[in-house]
Write a protein that holds these residues in place. Structure first.
Motif, PDB file in Angstrom:
ATOM      1  N   LEU A 219      35.924  34.265  44.727  1.00 31.39           N
ATOM      2  CA  LEU A 219      34.991  33.156  44.979  1.00 31.39           C
ATOM      3  C   LEU A 219      34.509  33.167  46.425  1.00 31.39           C
ATOM      4  CD1 LEU A 219      36.681  30.200  43.055  1.00 31.39           C
ATOM      5  CD2 LEU A 219      34.501  31.299  42.506  1.00 31.39           C
ATOM      6  N   SER A 220      35.365  33.599  47.328  1.00 28.24           N
ATOM      7  CA  SER A 220      34.996  33.673  48.745  1.00 28.24           C
ATOM      8  C   SER A 220      34.125  34.883  49.039  1.00 28.24           C
ATOM      9  CB  SER A 220      36.255  33.730  49.623  1.00 28.24           C
ATOM     10  OG  SER A 220      37.078  32.617  49.385  1.00 28.24           O
ATOM     11  N   GLU A 221      34.354  35.963  48.316  1.00 31.27           N
ATOM     12  CA  GLU A 221      33.630  37.217  48.580  1.00 31.27           C
ATOM     13  C   GLU A 221      32.227  37.230  47.986  1.00 31.27           C
ATOM     14  OE1 GLU A 221      37.511  40.261  48.584  1.00 31.27           O
ATOM     15  OE2 GLU A 221      36.094  40.239  46.899  1.00 31.27           O
ATOM     16  N   SER A 222      32.053  36.633  46.818  1.00 30.93           N
ATOM     17  CA  SER A 222      30.799  36.810  46.075  1.00 30.93           C
ATOM     18  C   SER A 222      29.538  36.356  46.827  1.00 30.93           C
ATOM     19  CB  SER A 222      30.890  36.128  44.705  1.00 30.93           C
ATOM     20  OG  SER A 222      31.002  34.727  44.825  1.00 30.93           O
ATOM     21  N   PRO A 223      29.566  35.229  47.606  1.00 28.03           N
ATOM     22  CA  PRO A 223      28.328  34.822  48.293  1.00 28.03           C
ATOM     23  C   PRO A 223      27.815  35.861  49.291  1.00 28.03           C
ATOM     24  CG  PRO A 223      29.902  33.020  48.259  1.00 28.03           C
ATOM     25  CD  PRO A 223      30.631  34.232  47.794  1.00 28.03           C
ATOM     26  N   SER A 224      28.718  36.631  49.905  1.00 28.50           N
ATOM     27  CA  SER A 224      28.277  37.641  50.876  1.00 28.50           C
ATOM     28  C   SER A 224      27.519  38.777  50.194  1.00 28.50           C
ATOM     29  CB  SER A 224      29.474  38.197  51.652  1.00 28.50           C
ATOM     30  OG  SER A 224      30.352  38.898  50.790  1.00 28.50           O
ATOM     31  N   HIS A 225      27.662  38.884  48.872  1.00 26.18           N
ATOM     32  CA  HIS A 225      26.929  39.879  48.098  1.00 26.18           C
ATOM     33  C   HIS A 225      25.711  39.272  47.412  1.00 26.18           C
ATOM     34  CE1 HIS A 225      30.097  43.030  48.418  1.00 26.18           C
ATOM     35  NE2 HIS A 225      30.892  41.974  48.515  1.00 26.18           N
ATOM     36  N   GLY A 226      25.468  37.972  47.666  1.00 24.55           N
ATOM     37  CA  GLY A 226      24.328  37.296  47.054  1.00 24.55           C
ATOM     38  C   GLY A 226      24.447  37.160  45.558  1.00 24.55           C
ATOM     39  N   LEU A 227      25.689  36.989  45.077  1.00 26.52           N
ATOM     40  CA  LEU A 227      25.930  36.908  43.643  1.00 26.52           C
ATOM     41  C   LEU A 227      26.874  35.765  43.325  1.00 26.52           C
ATOM     42  CD1 LEU A 227      26.649  40.686  42.874  1.00 26.52           C
ATOM     43  CD2 LEU A 227      24.583  39.432  42.216  1.00 26.52           C
ATOM     44  N   PRO A 228      26.676  35.078  42.206  1.00 31.09           N
ATOM     45  CA  PRO A 228      27.704  34.152  41.729  1.00 31.09           C
ATOM     46  C   PRO A 228      28.897  34.975  41.258  1.00 31.09           C
ATOM     47  CG  PRO A 228      25.988  34.378  40.082  1.00 31.09           C
ATOM     48  CD  PRO A 228      25.518  35.141  41.291  1.00 31.09           C
ATOM     49  N   VAL A 229      30.056  34.351  41.200  1.00 35.26           N
ATOM     50  CA  VAL A 229      31.271  35.108  40.889  1.00 35.26           C
ATOM     51  C   VAL A 229      31.239  35.707  39.485  1.00 35.26           C
ATOM     52  CG1 VAL A 229      32.620  33.147  40.015  1.00 35.26           C
ATOM     53  CG2 VAL A 229      33.792  35.048  41.183  1.00 35.26           C
ATOM     54  N   MET A 230      30.498  35.100  38.561  1.00 40.31           N
ATOM     55  CA  MET A 230      30.440  35.623  37.195  1.00 40.31           C
ATOM     56  C   MET A 230      29.742  36.984  37.139  1.00 40.31           C
ATOM     57  SD  MET A 230      27.435  33.399  35.368  1.00 40.31           S
ATOM     58  CE  MET A 230      27.126  34.673  34.163  1.00 40.31           C
ATOM     59  N   LEU A 231      28.880  37.291  38.132  1.00 41.39           N
ATOM     60  CA  LEU A 231      28.257  38.605  38.209  1.00 41.39           C
ATOM     61  C   LEU A 231      29.034  39.534  39.129  1.00 41.39           C
ATOM     62  CD1 LEU A 231      24.409  37.837  38.377  1.00 41.39           C
ATOM     63  CD2 LEU A 231      25.822  38.378  36.387  1.00 41.39           C
ATOM     64  N   TYR A 232      29.660  38.963  40.136  1.00 41.78           N
ATOM     65  CA  TYR A 232      30.413  39.772  41.099  1.00 41.78           C
ATOM     66  C   TYR A 232      31.701  40.315  40.491  1.00 41.78           C
ATOM     67  CZ  TYR A 232      33.011  40.937  45.358  1.00 41.78           C
ATOM     68  OH  TYR A 232      33.746  41.578  46.313  1.00 41.78           O
ATOM     69  N   ASP A 233      32.441  39.463  39.802  1.00 39.59           N
ATOM     70  CA  ASP A 233      33.676  39.889  39.132  1.00 39.59           C
ATOM     71  C   ASP A 233      33.930  38.952  37.955  1.00 39.59           C
ATOM     72  OD1 ASP A 233      36.154  40.674  38.263  1.00 39.59           O
ATOM     73  OD2 ASP A 233      37.073  40.765  40.238  1.00 39.59           O
ATOM     74  N   PRO A 234      33.327  39.264  36.812  1.00 39.87           N
ATOM     75  CA  PRO A 234      33.416  38.352  35.660  1.00 39.87           C
ATOM     76  C   PRO A 234      34.824  38.173  35.111  1.00 39.87           C
ATOM     77  CG  PRO A 234      32.342  40.424  35.055  1.00 39.87           C
ATOM     78  CD  PRO A 234      32.465  40.428  36.540  1.00 39.87           C
ATOM     79  N   GLU A 235      35.746  39.056  35.474  1.00 40.00           N
ATOM     80  CA  GLU A 235      37.122  38.947  34.976  1.00 40.00           C
ATOM     81  C   GLU A 235      38.028  38.164  35.923  1.00 40.00           C
ATOM     82  OE1 GLU A 235      37.841  39.991  31.939  1.00 40.00           O
ATOM     83  OE2 GLU A 235      35.749  40.654  31.799  1.00 40.00           O
ATOM     84  N   SER A 236      37.510  37.761  37.073  1.00 42.00           N
ATOM     85  CA  SER A 236      38.334  37.059  38.058  1.00 42.00           C
ATOM     86  C   SER A 236      38.673  35.645  37.593  1.00 42.00           C
ATOM     87  CB  SER A 236      37.606  36.982  39.405  1.00 42.00           C
ATOM     88  OG  SER A 236      36.454  36.155  39.301  1.00 42.00           O
ATOM     89  N   ARG A 237      39.732  35.086  38.168  1.00 37.82           N
ATOM     90  CA  ARG A 237      40.144  33.736  37.781  1.00 37.82           C
ATOM     91  C   ARG A 237      39.069  32.722  38.137  1.00 37.82           C
ATOM     92  NH1 ARG A 237      44.582  31.441  40.134  1.00 37.82           N
ATOM     93  NH2 ARG A 237      44.277  32.684  42.014  1.00 37.82           N
ATOM     94  N   GLY A 238      38.366  32.964  39.236  1.00 37.13           N
ATOM     95  CA  GLY A 238      37.292  32.052  39.628  1.00 37.13           C
ATOM     96  C   GLY A 238      36.154  32.036  38.627  1.00 37.13           C
TER      97      GLY A 238
END
Length: 257
Positions: A219-238
């Motif tokens: 959840l902390s990493e995804s904004p730096s990639h310009g992506l919501p967490v569901m696109l950045y890592d859809p399997e993550s707990r966030g």
């Protein structure tokens, strides 16, 4: 007709913006058409969805101050079904300029009302303050989601926000309701986090979302990639948590037979 939901808490660092764009993405993934209105001068919700705040000719600022039609500022995001009315640093000065306007608490309401038929949900990411722009957001909204951080000082300041909501209900928006309290940055291993969840439940009962948002590095990493967490890592707990929150919100607003 769509529903306008403000995401507000005058305390900073509680996951307000993270909730705004990840919930928006989650709702869009469930087939809903969503507009995210970035009402925070930091414009983190805008950049968190891969949009450059300085590239759009029209932002929330121009809509509030100059009366520009919101349609001119709405941009597509990286998520199908999720659009953004972005912000930029100019919004810092909007409160002073709004003071000169007649019926200044209802300016955002007049902007968003014509858009309600075009979206299932309009989410407003509020700044961490109870200033005039946040008052505008609450006046324009049907309900408010209050993110609460799972830490010691989390419950401090909620009374101030609830008092502001009561004042707005009594004076300018009698239909405003609390959509729910959302526990964020939750770590089930910590006794304190569980105590705060139980206190919220005791004080506010069914107004507390069943879904909790875990403390999660993705959840902390995804904004730096310009992506919501569901696109950045859809399997993550966030990502899983915001998917659950989206479905819980939809179920909560489903018409009863």
């Amino acid at each position: 007709m769509g529903k306008i939901i403000a995401i507000a808490n005058q305390k900073g660092g509680v996951g307000k913006t993270t909730t705004a764009f990840n919930l928006g993405a989650g709702l869009a993934a469930e087939g809903k058409k969503v507009l995210l209105v970035d009402a925070d001068p930091q414009a983190n919700a805008t950049s968190g969805l891969g949009l450059n705040p300085d590239e759009g000719e029209v932002s929330v600022y121009e809509c509030l101050v100059d009366g520009t039609d919101a349609d001119h500022g709405i941009r597509k995001s990286c998520v199908e079904g999720l659009e953004v009315l972005g912000s930029r640093i100019d919004l810092v000065g909007a409160e002073v300029e709004l003071m000169q306007k007649q019926d200044r608490e209802r300016v955002l309401s007049r902007i968003l009302r014509p858009l309600k038929d075009s979206y299932d949900y309009i989410l407003i990411d509020c700044s961490p303050s109870l200033g005039l722009i946040t008052v505008n957001a609450l006046t324009a909204s049907d309900s408010v989601i209050i993110p609460v951080q799972a830490e010691y000082f989390a419950l401090e300041g909620i009374s101030q926000l609830l008092n502001t909501i009561r004042i707005i209900k009594s004076r300018v928006n009698p239909t405003l309701e609390i959509e729910g309290f959302l526990l964020t940055m939750y770590d089930a291993r910590l006794r304190l986090a569980n105590q705060i969840f139980e206190e919220l439940r005791q004080h506010f009962g069914g107004m507390v979302f069943t879904t909790v948002i875990p403390r999660n590095i993705k959840l902390s990493e995804s904004p730096s990639h310009g992506l919501p967490v569901m696109l950045y890592d859809p399997e993550s707990r966030g990502a899983i948590a915001y998917g659950q929150l989206s479905r819980e919100l939809i179920a909560k607003n489903r018409p009863r037979k």
